[in-house]
Enzyme design. Structure first.
Site, short mmCIF file in Angstrom:
data_model
loop_
_atom_site.label_atom_id
_atom_site.label_comp_id
_atom_site.label_asym_id
_atom_site.label_seq_id
_atom_site.Cartn_x
_atom_site.Cartn_y
_atom_site.Cartn_z
N HIS A 81 0.85 -1.20 0.00
CA HIS A 81 0.00 0.00 0.00
C HIS A 81 0.88 1.26 0.00
O HIS A 81 1.95 1.27 0.64
CB HIS A 81 -0.91 -0.01 1.23
CG HIS A 81 -2.04 0.97 1.10
ND1 HIS A 81 -1.86 2.32 1.28
CD2 HIS A 81 -3.34 0.80 0.77
CE1 HIS A 81 -3.02 2.94 1.08
NE2 HIS A 81 -3.93 2.04 0.77
N GLU A 112 -4.18 1.87 -7.17
CA GLU A 112 -4.61 2.95 -6.29
C GLU A 112 -3.75 4.19 -6.54
O GLU A 112 -2.66 4.32 -5.94
CB GLU A 112 -4.46 2.54 -4.82
CG GLU A 112 -5.31 1.34 -4.43
CD GLU A 112 -5.62 1.34 -2.94
OE1 GLU A 112 -6.81 1.29 -2.61
OE2 GLU A 112 -4.70 1.42 -2.11
P1 13P Z 1 -10.13 5.70 0.24
O1 13P Z 1 -11.24 4.79 -0.29
O2 13P Z 1 -10.41 6.24 1.59
O3 13P Z 1 -9.75 6.71 -0.78
O4 13P Z 1 -8.84 4.75 0.45
C1 13P Z 1 -8.45 3.92 -0.57
C2 13P Z 1 -7.40 3.02 -0.07
O5 13P Z 1 -6.30 3.46 0.24
C3 13P Z 1 -7.73 1.59 0.09
O6 13P Z 1 -6.60 0.81 0.28
#
Ligand code: 13P
Length: 246
Positions: A92, A160
């Site tokens: 992440h 992401e």
């Molecule tokens: P948000 O949905 O709060 O933008 O976070 C996304 C995330 O980092 C999931 O791993």
């Protein structure tokens, strides 16, 4: 596949009300085939597992360590197997930025999980990289983590964009689709067994915008942060995904 990442949020009390809210909102919880997973903070994993044992939800964790032994504060893959953990997120951007994790370390984590616990590898570019138009180069570099590995069937990538996390801003669905196709192609050509992974989108997914992502061909689901902390919002996102013929 819809996955909740609670990050460092939650409490025992919150977990009890979360499952009640989820059950109230989620359509037909016992019959759908969608992979729905929740990754609470590891310290709550066991309590949460009991809470969801009667539901069609799998329990996971947000990160792992790649070895056991003299590693103070760490949680190993074998310990998670002991607890019945179904998946782990790794890589992440918050781990990369706050805890200085790099490709080398994340690859060790992937190798320790591979064929033991399903892995969701997060990748994503920063705003600056996106503005410079080097998103694909950045993702290609992050995907070197899978080079030369025999990936198990459930290996999954979450795209992401760092600038979309918690910001309320997202890329356009058609741009996400193009990036997901690219990720599938890169992993397919870099892994030894030419595995084409599922690719989830993560970054400000809510029950208001989820449908626009899920209707895209190469979006296989979502990794949800903030909106997953509310059981009924998360259930709405699951309902939306189930309503789309994938
Ligand atoms: P948000 O949905 O709060 O933008 O976070 C996304 C995330 O980092 C999931 O791993």
């Amino acid at each position: 596949m819809i996955i909740a990442n609670w990050k460092c949020n939650g409490s025992i009390e919150m977990m009890l009300s979360w499952t009640d809210d989820y059950v109230k909102e989620c359509d037909d919880i016992h019959t759908f085939d969608t992979f729905v997973g929740v990754a609470p903070p590891s310290i709550y994993f066991e309590t949460f597992s009991v809470e969801i044992s009667h539901l069609n939800i799998l329990g996971g964790v947000q990160d792992i360590d790649y070895l056991d032994g003299s590693r103070t504060g760490a949680i190993s893959v074998d310990m998670l197997i002991d607890l019945g953990c179904d998946f782990s997120i790794i890589g992440h951007s918050e781990r990369r930025q706050i805890f200085n994790e790099d490709n080398n370390l994340i690859r060790k984590k992937l190798k320790s999980l591979n064929e033991k616990i399903m892995t969701i590898l997060c990748i994503g570019e920063t705003k600056e990289e996106n503005d410079k138009g080097i998103t694909k180069d950045v993702l290609k570099n992050q995907l070197e983590i899978v080079n030369g590995l025999d990936l198990d069937t459930q290996f999954t990538v979450a795209y992401e964009p760092v600038w979309a996390i918690g910001s309320g801003i997202t890329p356009k669905p058609k741009d996400i689709n193009e990036i997901h196709k690219y990720i599938k192609d890169v992993v397919q050509s870099n892994s030894v067994n030419n595995r084409t992974p599922k690719v989830l989108y993560g970054g400000s997914v809510t029950d208001k915008n989820a449908e626009s992502f899920f209707t895209e061909e190469f979006v296989d689901g979502a990794l949800v942060g903030g909106a997953s902390l509310d059981g009924s919002s998360f259930a709405s996102i699951v309902n939306i995904f189930n309503g789309i013929d994938k």
